[in-house]
Design a protein around this motif. Structure first.
Motif: not given
Lengths: 367, 348
Positions: A184-187, A287-290, A50-56, A190-191
């Motif tokens: 999901s692949v995006s999971l 790591i903090g941003a993640m 859900r937050v992968a796009p925001i994370g990038i 993301f990492f």
């Protein structure tokens, strides 16, 4: 007394530096106690995709913020690249332009467009000395306008499994209580991407130069770092990240509209700042941003699961941003005082001045 | 070094807490299982609140639980909310999609999880639903075109003139249908020029659209896709241009809008709006009858005319559309003659 105060300060600083992860833990515990549905695999495995796009986007923003700059245009870069990619792929019946280009080609085009927009942003800000905040706001508005201009007044969908694999594809499916739960692949992505940018910022010369430029640009230049190049590079990375996020998001939704990503910039800023990326530049880590992104995802998901009122959701997410900037200000104050103390203690070795709260041991430590 | 130690400290703390919570957290809701329906609303204006209230009331009558989410017009947020409803394990989902195509991936996920999905007020494009219950939006558009054409004939003695169409969000199925119904009828009159402006259901854009077009050229009639959002800004724009003139007076610009909201009905009553095309939103809760029939009783829904005595939307029709079963409820032409009818949702 002084020693104790200093110890408390250090503990406080450690807590402030890792506040996002601390809040993630607290939120998970609270939501788990409030609803038995929160800790179920479907919910937990759904948070990151859900937050992968925001994370990038937060990654791109963090690179820029570490150099003491902002890129407020990233949500519009995401919107434009996602929507134009969708229009290029989708059939006319599903809102496309009718070009129906293959997904692979469109991915290259959109990532290329993101890089170009980012690089142009960097060049304009460094070469023409434009104010980065105002300039990127102008780009934010302009690119959103372009999305409306190219729009055939509707959305487009039907991107195909190839294009949608990264954002909407599954690595595998497990059965829980007789129901399929997708991993999901995006999971995984993301990492992986956060690990990659952590290595870049932490262990490469380029990464160190970013911090140096953000902490003190004049000093960095004096040390031989070409700060303009670094700034152009971080804006280019931000543009690339926006296009990458667009790929993930469009894939997840199997569609895009002219409003895709609209108003995301607040979430992006909030997640980055709560993750410890300082508004003053040169401080914070990926790591903090993640942690900031995951916190955003946990809150967004958890508040829906416990069926909180939409007003409470807005208030909590807004309050989080407020908390983030307050903590950032606190940290800056603490660091400024600490630096002052250290500098003074270096020049006043042998003295113990209660007024300045200096003692010999701190002076020794500072050496 | 310190950073790594701190990170390890928090990681250990976090996972310990997780284990603790897994051990003592609630395992399911525990309470007696109540049939639960999740409802995804696009936003909470007067119109969608009326739909929500209608669904809530019907659910209460049946003793069901309703979980309402509103997405604030964000298609991405609506997809997130759909996933949350799946995570909550609801028995059925009602949806009024913000974007007719974007919600497709969410609908597929719900169906994969074995949850039936029903459309209310709006439908999907490209992804089938179990059923959609909505106003006959094409009919509303057509009724507006008939009203505008009649006004122009009366004004000029022939079918000619300029009509401004202020569209909703063309990504939504209802705006597309209103546009279709209106323009298909207008196409029969080649001397009537239709100028279309998209507004995305945005109040500012209704204002600017009316101000720019009516201020720059001679416009005889305005058709708005909504009076919930459109009437106030359109009338403000006309007032600013000195063209807010009551029906029947010289220089009056014909104005008709879909919805039949309290705002629209008030404007009709006062003579600023010629007609409103009322939607049966307070009867949208009828969708739960079909949910009950299909999900709880396992019965098939019959196609054909659907009649309910005394209802303004009757006769409705149920038919098999590309995206599943479709029930279209008739829209009602509201003019000064019937504006006080208590059955109109804007008067309730």
């Amino acid at each position: 007394m002084n020693k104790r105060g200093d110890y408390l300060n250090r503990v406080l600083f450690l807590l402030l530096n890792n506040i996002a992860w601390l809040l993630v833990a607290v939120s998970v515990i609270v939501f788990s106690l409030l609803s038995g549905r929160f800790l179920r695999p479907y919910t937990l495995l759904g948070i990151i995709p859900r937050v992968a796009p925001i994370g990038i986007l937060v990654i791109g923003q963090s690179f820029v913020m570490l150099t003491k700059h902002f890129d407020l245009s990233s949500e519009s870069v995401l919107g434009l690249t996602a929507f134009s990619a969708t229009l290029l792929i989708a059939s006319p019946e599903l809102g496309g332009w009718g070009t129906m280009l293959p997904g692979g080609m469109v991915i290259v085009l959109m990532l290329g467009a993101g890089v170009l927009i980012g690089m142009l942003n960097g060049l304009m800000i460094t070469k023409l000395k434009l104010n980065n905040l105002v300039y990127t706001i102008a780009v934010l508005i302009t690119l959103r306008g372009v999305s409306y201009l190219i729009s055939p007044a509707t959305s487009a969908s039907g991107l195909g499994d190839g294009f949608g694999w990264l954002g909407g594809g599954s690595l595998f499916t497990v059965m829980v209580d007789g129901k399929p739960v997708r991993v999901s692949v995006s999971l995984l992505f993301f990492f992986l991407i956060f690990a990659a940018v952590h290595i870049i910022t932490r262990y490469t010369r380029f990464g160190r130069n970013i911090y140096a430029v953000g902490a003190n640009r004049a000093a960095a230049e004096a040390a031989g770092i070409r700060s303009e190049r670094i700034i152009i590079a971080v804006y280019t990375i931000s543009g690339f990240c926006a296009a990458l996020a667009a790929w993930v998001l469009a894939g997840r939704m199997d569609s895009a509209t002219m409003k895709t990503g609209y108003h995301w910039i607040f979430s992006i800023q909030a997640a980055a700042i709560i993750g410890g990326i300082s508004l003053k530049g040169g401080r914070g880590n990926m790591i903090g941003a993640m942690g900031g992104v995951i916190l955003w995802g946990v809150l967004d998901t958890g508040l829906l699961i416990v069926q909180a009122s939409p007003w409470i959701i807005d208030a909590i997410l807004g309050g989080l941003l407020l908390l983030a900037i307050l903590l950032d200000a606190l940290k800056n104050r603490y660091l400024a005082r600490k630096t002052l103390k250290e500098q003074l203690s270096k020049s006043l070795v042998g003295l113990s001045d209660d007024y300045l709260n200096i003692n010999r041991s701190l002076a020794q430590g500072a050496k | 070094m310190t950073d790594r130690r701190t990170f390890c400290f928090y990681a250990v703390g976090f996972f310990s807490a997780m284990i603790l919570v897994c051990g003592c957290g609630k395992q399911g809701d525990g309470s007696e299982k109540v049939f639960t329906v999740g409802a995804l609303h696009p936003e909470m204006n007067a119109f969608h609140s009326a739909i929500k209230n209608s669904v809530d009331k019907r659910a209460e009558e049946k003793g069901w639980k309703i979980i309402n989410f509103s997405a604030g017009t964000s298609a991405e947020k609506q997809l997130d909310q759909m996933e949350s409803l799946i995570a909550l394990g609801v028995d059925a989902i009602l949806i009024c999609p913000i974007d007719a195509k974007s919600i497709g991936s969410g609908v597929k996920k719900a169906r994969d999880a074995g949850i039936p999905v029903y459309g209310v007020d709006r439908s999907t494009v490209g992804t089938p639903l179990n059923m959609t219950v909505q106003a006959d939006n094409e009919m509303g558009g057509r009724q507006a075109a008939v009203g505008a054409v009649a006004f122009l004939k009366k004004k000029y003695g022939e079918h000619k003139g300029v009509v401004l169409e202020l569209q909703g969000d063309m990504a939504s199925s209802v705006a597309q249908m209103r546009n279709k119904g209106f323009n298909e009828h207008m196409a029969k009159y080649p001397n009537i020029k239709v100028l279309s402006k998209p507004t995305e259901w945005d109040q500012d854009k209704f204002f600017k659209g009316a101000l720019d077009v009516v201020g720059s050229q001679s416009v005889d009639a305005i058709f708005s896709h909504t009076d919930v959002i459109g009437t106030t800004p359109i009338l403000s724009a006309l007032a600013q241009l000195g063209k807010k003139i009551k029906a029947g007076q010289k220089g009056h610009i014909w104005y008709g809008a879909i919805d039949g909201s309290p705002t629209g009905l008030k404007a009709v009553r006062e003579g600023w709006q010629d007609a409103s095309y009322s939607q049966p939103c307070t009867d949208c809760g009828i969708v739960l009858d079909f949910v009950e029939k299909e999900v709880l009783k396992g019965e098939t829904i019959a196609t054909g005319p659907f009649i309910k005595e005394g209802a303004l939307w009757s006769p409705a029709r149920i038919f098999q559309a590309d995206n599943g079963l479709m029930m279209l409820l008739a829209t009602t032409v509201v003019t000064k003659d019937n504006v006080d009818d208590k059955r109109l949702w804007g008067n309730q």
